[in-house]
Every structure is written in C-alpha cells, then in structure tokens.
Design a protein around this motif. Structure first.
Motif, PDB file in Angstrom:
ATOM      1  N   HIS A   1       6.690  17.043   0.942  1.00 41.90           N
ATOM      2  CA  HIS A   1       6.010  15.568   1.231  1.00 41.90           C
ATOM      3  C   HIS A   1       5.904  14.345   1.616  1.00 41.90           C
ATOM      4  N   GLY A   2       7.153  14.323   2.278  1.00 39.65           N
ATOM      5  CA  GLY A   2       7.163  13.486   3.114  1.00 39.65           C
ATOM      6  C   GLY A   2       7.444  11.974   2.959  1.00 39.65           C
ATOM      7  N   VAL A   3       8.504  11.649   1.541  1.00 39.38           N
ATOM      8  CA  VAL A   3       8.516  10.850   0.533  1.00 39.38           C
ATOM      9  C   VAL A   3       9.959  10.640   0.910  1.00 39.38           C
ATOM     10  N   THR A   4      10.159   9.344   1.375  1.00 36.75           N
ATOM     11  CA  THR A   4      11.415   8.730   1.749  1.00 36.75           C
ATOM     12  C   THR A   4      12.180   7.435   1.195  1.00 36.75           C
ATOM     13  N   VAL A   5      12.614   8.090   0.140  1.00 33.04           N
ATOM     14  CA  VAL A   5      12.870   6.426  -0.603  1.00 33.04           C
ATOM     15  C   VAL A   5      13.954   6.737  -1.031  1.00 33.04           C
TER      16      VAL A   5
ATOM     17  N   GLU B   1       0.728  -1.343  -0.457  1.00 31.94           N
ATOM     18  CA  GLU B   1      -0.078   0.219   0.149  1.00 31.94           C
ATOM     19  C   GLU B   1       1.157   0.941   0.131  1.00 31.94           C
ATOM     20  N   GLN B   2       2.037   1.163   0.865  1.00 33.51           N
ATOM     21  CA  GLN B   2       2.734   2.508   1.071  1.00 33.51           C
ATOM     22  C   GLN B   2       3.592   2.573  -0.521  1.00 33.51           C
ATOM     23  N   GLN B   3       4.221   1.200  -1.691  1.00 38.73           N
ATOM     24  CA  GLN B   3       4.753   1.560  -2.664  1.00 38.73           C
ATOM     25  C   GLN B   3       3.412   2.478  -3.810  1.00 38.73           C
TER      26      GLN B   3
END
Length: 114
Positions: A75-79, A35-37
């Motif tokens: 926006h808090g996307v940490t990959v 779901e996170q992906q």
C-alpha cells in the motif's frame, strides 16, 4: 524634489521572501509530515487488525508481522524499519489493551464458532 522608493520596495520584498523561506515553508512541511504520520499510523493499525483476524492463535507473531509488513509495502507505506517496528508494536499493544475499537477482533484468545 522626487523621492525614489525603489530601494524601500526592494528591501520589503527581500524581507518578505526571507520570512516565507524561513518561517512559512518549514511550517507547511511540518504540517504535511504530521498529516502523513497520522495516515501511516492509521494504515499500521488497519494492517495489524487484519493480521490478528487472519492469523488466529498465539505463537504466530512472525506470520502476523510478515503479513503486516507486506501489506504496508503493497500500500505504498515506506518508513524505515526501526520506526515501522515501533509503530507495529504500538498498534499491537493498543489492540491488545482494547484501545483500538475493532469489532470482531479477539486478541490473545481463540475465536469460538458460536
């Protein structure tokens, strides 16, 4: 004659705990990750589409990518960077092939002021 079922109950409880630990917890974690992906992929597509609208014209790939990276971080996307680069390239490809249905986004051409 009395029969003590305490050892049986303890054994069943131990088996249930083992099943929950070995099967259920990893299953839940895998679903959360999926779901996170999906959510991260959606954010990347939004950022790429926004960059395409803001930075019109060819030869502005570095500006577009910098915008996308900054927008995602805001926006808090940490990959990790390698995965993020691949996701951005995939979103750019999908957008250029018309696979992402976005109205008003023209890729590879200048927008006309008609």
């Amino acid at each position: 004659m009395t029969f003590d079922i305490t050892p049986i109950v303890e054994a069943v409880a131990a088996v249930l705990c083992a099943v929950v630990t070995c099967v259920l917890v990893p299953y839940i974690k895998s679903k959360t990750t999926a779901e996170q992906q999906k959510e991260i992929n959606a954010w990347v597509k939004i950022a790429v589409a926004a960059a395409e609208q803001i930075y019109v014209g060819s030869g502005r790939g570095e500006e577009k990518k910098a915008y996308v990276l900054e927008w995602l971080r805001a926006h808090g996307v940490t990959v990790d960077d390698e995965k993020l680069d691949a996701m951005i390239e995939a979103a750019v490809y999908e957008l250029s092939q018309g696979l992402i249905p976005l109205e008003g986004v023209v890729v590879g051409e200048e927008k006309s002021n008609e």
